[in-house]
Structure formats: C-alpha cells, structure tokens
Design a protein around this motif. Sequence first.
Motif, PDB file in Angstrom:
ATOM      1  N   ASP A 108      30.384 -17.658 -12.249  1.00  0.00           N
ATOM      2  CA  ASP A 108      31.030 -17.458 -10.954  1.00  0.00           C
ATOM      3  C   ASP A 108      32.547 -17.488 -11.071  1.00  0.00           C
ATOM      4  O   ASP A 108      33.241 -16.766 -10.358  1.00  0.00           O
ATOM      5  N   LYS A 109      33.075 -18.315 -11.963  1.00  0.00           N
ATOM      6  CA  LYS A 109      34.516 -18.540 -12.007  1.00  0.00           C
ATOM      7  C   LYS A 109      35.229 -17.847 -13.165  1.00  0.00           C
ATOM      8  O   LYS A 109      36.445 -17.644 -13.101  1.00  0.00           O
ATOM      9  N   PHE A 110      34.479 -17.480 -14.223  1.00  0.00           N
ATOM     10  CA  PHE A 110      35.167 -17.037 -15.423  1.00  0.00           C
ATOM     11  C   PHE A 110      34.782 -15.638 -15.898  1.00  0.00           C
ATOM     12  O   PHE A 110      33.638 -15.202 -15.732  1.00  0.00           O
ATOM     13  N   ILE A 111      35.761 -14.974 -16.493  1.00  0.00           N
ATOM     14  CA  ILE A 111      35.591 -13.699 -17.176  1.00  0.00           C
ATOM     15  C   ILE A 111      35.359 -13.989 -18.648  1.00  0.00           C
ATOM     16  O   ILE A 111      36.016 -14.858 -19.234  1.00  0.00           O
ATOM     17  N   ILE A 112      34.441 -13.272 -19.259  1.00  0.00           N
ATOM     18  CA  ILE A 112      34.200 -13.387 -20.697  1.00  0.00           C
ATOM     19  C   ILE A 112      35.163 -12.421 -21.387  1.00  0.00           C
ATOM     20  O   ILE A 112      35.002 -11.208 -21.320  1.00  0.00           O
ATOM     21  N   SER A 113      36.185 -12.954 -22.027  1.00  0.00           N
ATOM     22  CA  SER A 113      37.260 -12.143 -22.610  1.00  0.00           C
ATOM     23  C   SER A 113      37.277 -12.258 -24.124  1.00  0.00           C
ATOM     24  O   SER A 113      37.710 -13.283 -24.671  1.00  0.00           O
ATOM     25  N   LEU A 160      41.162 -12.353 -25.517  1.00  0.00           N
ATOM     26  CA  LEU A 160      41.787 -13.657 -25.718  1.00  0.00           C
ATOM     27  C   LEU A 160      40.878 -14.619 -26.472  1.00  0.00           C
ATOM     28  O   LEU A 160      41.333 -15.663 -26.934  1.00  0.00           O
ATOM     29  N   GLY A 161      39.598 -14.274 -26.561  1.00  0.00           N
ATOM     30  CA  GLY A 161      38.671 -15.130 -27.278  1.00  0.00           C
ATOM     31  C   GLY A 161      38.331 -16.404 -26.549  1.00  0.00           C
ATOM     32  O   GLY A 161      37.927 -17.401 -27.161  1.00  0.00           O
ATOM     33  N   LYS A 162      38.445 -16.385 -25.213  1.00  0.00           N
ATOM     34  CA  LYS A 162      38.128 -17.563 -24.412  1.00  0.00           C
ATOM     35  C   LYS A 162      37.865 -17.131 -22.974  1.00  0.00           C
ATOM     36  O   LYS A 162      38.256 -16.027 -22.573  1.00  0.00           O
ATOM     37  N   PRO A 163      37.210 -17.970 -22.186  1.00  0.00           N
ATOM     38  CA  PRO A 163      36.993 -17.635 -20.768  1.00  0.00           C
ATOM     39  C   PRO A 163      38.321 -17.573 -20.024  1.00  0.00           C
ATOM     40  O   PRO A 163      39.227 -18.365 -20.275  1.00  0.00           O
ATOM     41  N   ILE A 164      38.423 -16.601 -19.092  1.00  0.00           N
ATOM     42  CA  ILE A 164      39.613 -16.458 -18.260  1.00  0.00           C
ATOM     43  C   ILE A 164      39.200 -16.577 -16.803  1.00  0.00           C
ATOM     44  O   ILE A 164      38.183 -16.019 -16.390  1.00  0.00           O
ATOM     45  N   SER A 165      39.966 -17.267 -16.023  1.00  0.00           N
ATOM     46  CA  SER A 165      39.670 -17.431 -14.615  1.00  0.00           C
ATOM     47  C   SER A 165      39.653 -16.078 -13.897  1.00  0.00           C
ATOM     48  O   SER A 165      40.564 -15.263 -14.076  1.00  0.00           O
ATOM     49  N   LEU A 189      31.969  -9.281 -18.134  1.00  0.00           N
ATOM     50  CA  LEU A 189      32.205  -9.205 -19.567  1.00  0.00           C
ATOM     51  C   LEU A 189      33.222  -8.092 -19.820  1.00  0.00           C
ATOM     52  O   LEU A 189      32.920  -6.913 -19.678  1.00  0.00           O
ATOM     53  N   GLN A 190      34.425  -8.458 -20.185  1.00  0.00           N
ATOM     54  CA  GLN A 190      35.524  -7.507 -20.329  1.00  0.00           C
ATOM     55  C   GLN A 190      35.496  -6.836 -21.702  1.00  0.00           C
ATOM     56  O   GLN A 190      35.318  -7.495 -22.726  1.00  0.00           O
ATOM     57  N   ASP A 191      35.654  -5.521 -21.718  1.00  0.00           N
ATOM     58  CA  ASP A 191      35.713  -4.787 -22.966  1.00  0.00           C
ATOM     59  C   ASP A 191      36.907  -5.271 -23.787  1.00  0.00           C
ATOM     60  O   ASP A 191      37.981  -5.536 -23.233  1.00  0.00           O
ATOM     61  N   PRO A 192      36.767  -5.397 -25.114  1.00  0.00           N
ATOM     62  CA  PRO A 192      37.871  -5.936 -25.924  1.00  0.00           C
ATOM     63  C   PRO A 192      39.103  -5.037 -25.994  1.00  0.00           C
ATOM     64  O   PRO A 192      40.205  -5.531 -26.255  1.00  0.00           O
ATOM     65  N   PHE A 193      38.942  -3.721 -25.752  1.00  0.00           N
ATOM     66  CA  PHE A 193      40.075  -2.798 -25.782  1.00  0.00           C
ATOM     67  C   PHE A 193      40.470  -2.325 -24.381  1.00  0.00           C
ATOM     68  O   PHE A 193      41.626  -2.419 -23.991  1.00  0.00           O
ATOM     69  N   ILE A 220      34.468 -18.945 -35.552  1.00  0.00           N
ATOM     70  CA  ILE A 220      33.949 -18.154 -36.660  1.00  0.00           C
ATOM     71  C   ILE A 220      34.563 -16.759 -36.651  1.00  0.00           C
ATOM     72  O   ILE A 220      34.731 -16.134 -37.706  1.00  0.00           O
ATOM     73  N   LEU A 221      34.925 -16.270 -35.459  1.00  0.00           N
ATOM     74  CA  LEU A 221      35.568 -14.962 -35.317  1.00  0.00           C
ATOM     75  C   LEU A 221      36.875 -15.126 -34.538  1.00  0.00           C
ATOM     76  O   LEU A 221      36.969 -15.978 -33.646  1.00  0.00           O
ATOM     77  N   PRO A 222      37.876 -14.305 -34.833  1.00  0.00           N
ATOM     78  CA  PRO A 222      39.179 -14.440 -34.180  1.00  0.00           C
ATOM     79  C   PRO A 222      39.225 -13.681 -32.848  1.00  0.00           C
ATOM     80  O   PRO A 222      38.467 -12.729 -32.646  1.00  0.00           O
ATOM     81  N   PRO A 223      40.123 -14.059 -31.940  1.00  0.00           N
ATOM     82  CA  PRO A 223      40.341 -13.267 -30.721  1.00  0.00           C
ATOM     83  C   PRO A 223      40.968 -11.928 -31.081  1.00  0.00           C
ATOM     84  O   PRO A 223      41.722 -11.820 -32.058  1.00  0.00           O
ATOM     85  N   VAL A 224      40.663 -10.902 -30.301  1.00  0.00           N
ATOM     86  CA  VAL A 224      41.130  -9.559 -30.621  1.00  0.00           C
ATOM     87  C   VAL A 224      42.650  -9.466 -30.567  1.00  0.00           C
ATOM     88  O   VAL A 224      43.271  -8.806 -31.404  1.00  0.00           O
TER      89      VAL A 224
END
Length: 396
Positions: free
Chosen positions: A251-256, A259-264, A301-305, A200-204
């Motif tokens: 435990d395993k993923f960063i909320i990014s 990229l609009g997806k989980p990152i290891s 939870l990583q800041d988008p900028f 519904i929303l695009p990756p930054v």
Amino acid sequence: MENKDTIFDITNLHLEGDFDSQVQGLLKYIRLNRAEVEQLQILMNDLQWTLEKAWPDCSVHAFGSIVTGLGIKSSDLDCHISLPPWQCSPGNGNVFKARLLLKKRPHIFKDPFAIGEAKIPIVKFYHIPTQRQCDVSFNSPQSIENSKLLAYFVQLDYRVKSLAILIKYWSKLHGLTGTNLMPNYAMILLVVFYLQQKSILPPVHSLQSNEFILDNWNVAFDDVRFASGNTDTLYVLLGGFFLYYKDFNYDKFIISLYLGKPISKESFSTVGNEPPEYRLYKENLQNNKCKPLRTDSLICLQDPFDHSRNCTVAVYARLANKLFSYISLGATAYEIEESDTFLRAILSMSVQENPVVTKKVGPRCIAKNKPANKKKKAFFHEAFLRARQKSRKKHP
C-alpha cells in the motif's frame, strides 16, 4: 519432441535427497538443455530469411528468458526486428506485413496472427521445425536492453539463476504468470529486488556511470563484478523470498530496482518530490516525454530503466489475492516444513479461490475478503496444513 507442458505435471517429479539435490534434479527436469537452445537459432534463421523478402536490411534479435539464461522447456521465444529508419512503417503496419510474409510459408510458420492494438504490437506464430511459439515486435528495442541487464545479474552469483528459475516455475505451476496474468518479466524483477535487499545484487543506479539514451531512458549499465558478503544458502533465500513479500507493505511502497530499495508512493505523488536520483524521470515529465508512474495499482513494480512504467499495473484484484495467498503459504511452508520436504510442499500446495468482492478506496481497488491481519497467520497456517495433507495423499 516431448510436450513441453509435461514439466508442469508434478506427479512426474522425483524429488530425492536433501534440498540441494532436489533442486538440481528439478532444474535438470525443467531447464532447456544445450541442444534445445541451439535449436532456437533455426527459428531465428527462418524468421530472418522470411522477413528479408520485405526488409532486406532487417536484423533479428532475441530477448527474454532465452537470452537471460532463465529459459525453461515451456519458454517461448521473443524477437525484436530491427529495421533501418527508412523501412519503418508508421503505427502497427509492420506486424500485419510480417503476418502476410509468414503465411506464405505454412510448412514453417503455423497460425501467424497480428495483435496491432497492443501497446507494443506483435505478430505471433508457431514454428513447426522447433515446435516453439514466438512473439515478434518491431517497436522499441528496450526489451533487449532489459534482457541484457537481467543476464548481467544472473551471471553475478550462481544463486541468482537457480532462485529465479525456481520462482519462475513455481509461479507458472500455480497459474500466477502467463497470458493475461502477471508477466514472467515482472516475477523475475521481484526476485532481483529481493536479492538487492540481501546485498547479493547491486541497485541499478549504482551501475549507471555512463549514459545510453534509448526511447528517452538511460539503458546503460556497467558490466562489473559485484562483491557480496552474503553467504545464505539457496534454501534460506527461497524461504526468505516468501517471507519478504508476505510482509511487504504494498500500500505504501514502490518496488524500485533502480534504487534497490522500497520507495514511498507519496514521494511520486507530486512531480518534483521524487528522490534526487530520478533526475531523468523529472526531465521527461517536464518535457512531456513520459506520463507519471502509476502508483494506484495493488502492486507497484517500477521498471529498472523506464521509470514511468509500472510492470504490474495490470495485476487485477483476484490475481493479486491469489499471488499473496501463495506467497503466504510458501512462507508458512518454510516455517513448518523440514528442508527436505520444503520444495515439494511449495510446488504441491493449492489455494482455494473464492470470488473477490472489491470496493473503491480513493483511486484504487482492494479486496474486501482478505483475512484480517491478526488472523492472517492462523488462516494461512491452516490452509497450508490442508494443502500438505492433500499433497501427501498423492505423494506418500
């Protein structure tokens, strides 16, 4: 003016009709109306007039929920004061100077006090004419750009605003967000990230065809229309929010959101091992312009900028457990309740808080008394049924 905190007394709620009708009634009850938003200009004008005595060329910029369109009646106003370079004081001197100016107008500004030791020094005050709390900062204007990004996301799809305000209200009602809790900004980012998973929303990063470097980070984004093929109803999206974060592997993923997806987390454990889209992050690390992203917190939870900023690094074990418990109860409510009783269920549920005993596992701290995975569903199912029974006694 009505006490703004009365919106959290859910005994005053009259949730009638189907789910969509209930949402419309709730939003009308909790959102700022046009007159209340316009009133905030009075606050900004008073602040501008006062600070101009010391900084003639200053300008006042609002940011946060008022700008993004996600304000509710309890929302405070956040302002950034832009000063010409030759007027800036080093360190936290500006907030203490501003406090002295505000104290000279006690009929307008009540209880001004400065917090100079914070990462971003601020001066807080209560504005008497509008009966609104305000936080003022002089440091980085990056928060203004973050608010512009959220405002862009909000206007892309009508469901974004409704879902974000519902989650904001739900989290505030249950004591999950606020002072010394999870920041409201972080909770809204969770909503945005979830909607990125739903296309519904695009990756930054897909919006950054240009560059505008502010405090070493690219805060530019293309204000373009984004066509989504997702047709989920607001009811499905609200329930899906709880289901998604109940099963997310923190435990395993960063909320990014970038990229609009989980990152290891493992990809950020060694400099240079990050995904290729993080070119600026690598350069800033190599040039000592930032510190590595903290990934050892319970939620990352990583800041988008600002890719070196973990927006939930301060979420401590007890708060994280409480958040996870309410998310699990919300997911159970979605699976058990009918659509016309779901909204009241998630607003009236309560979690029994117990002391959290923690133990060290490597560099991070986790809770020992978290239910075992195989018993988790039954645990929260029983907890939800108890909460529902308690709620129905209050709201027959």
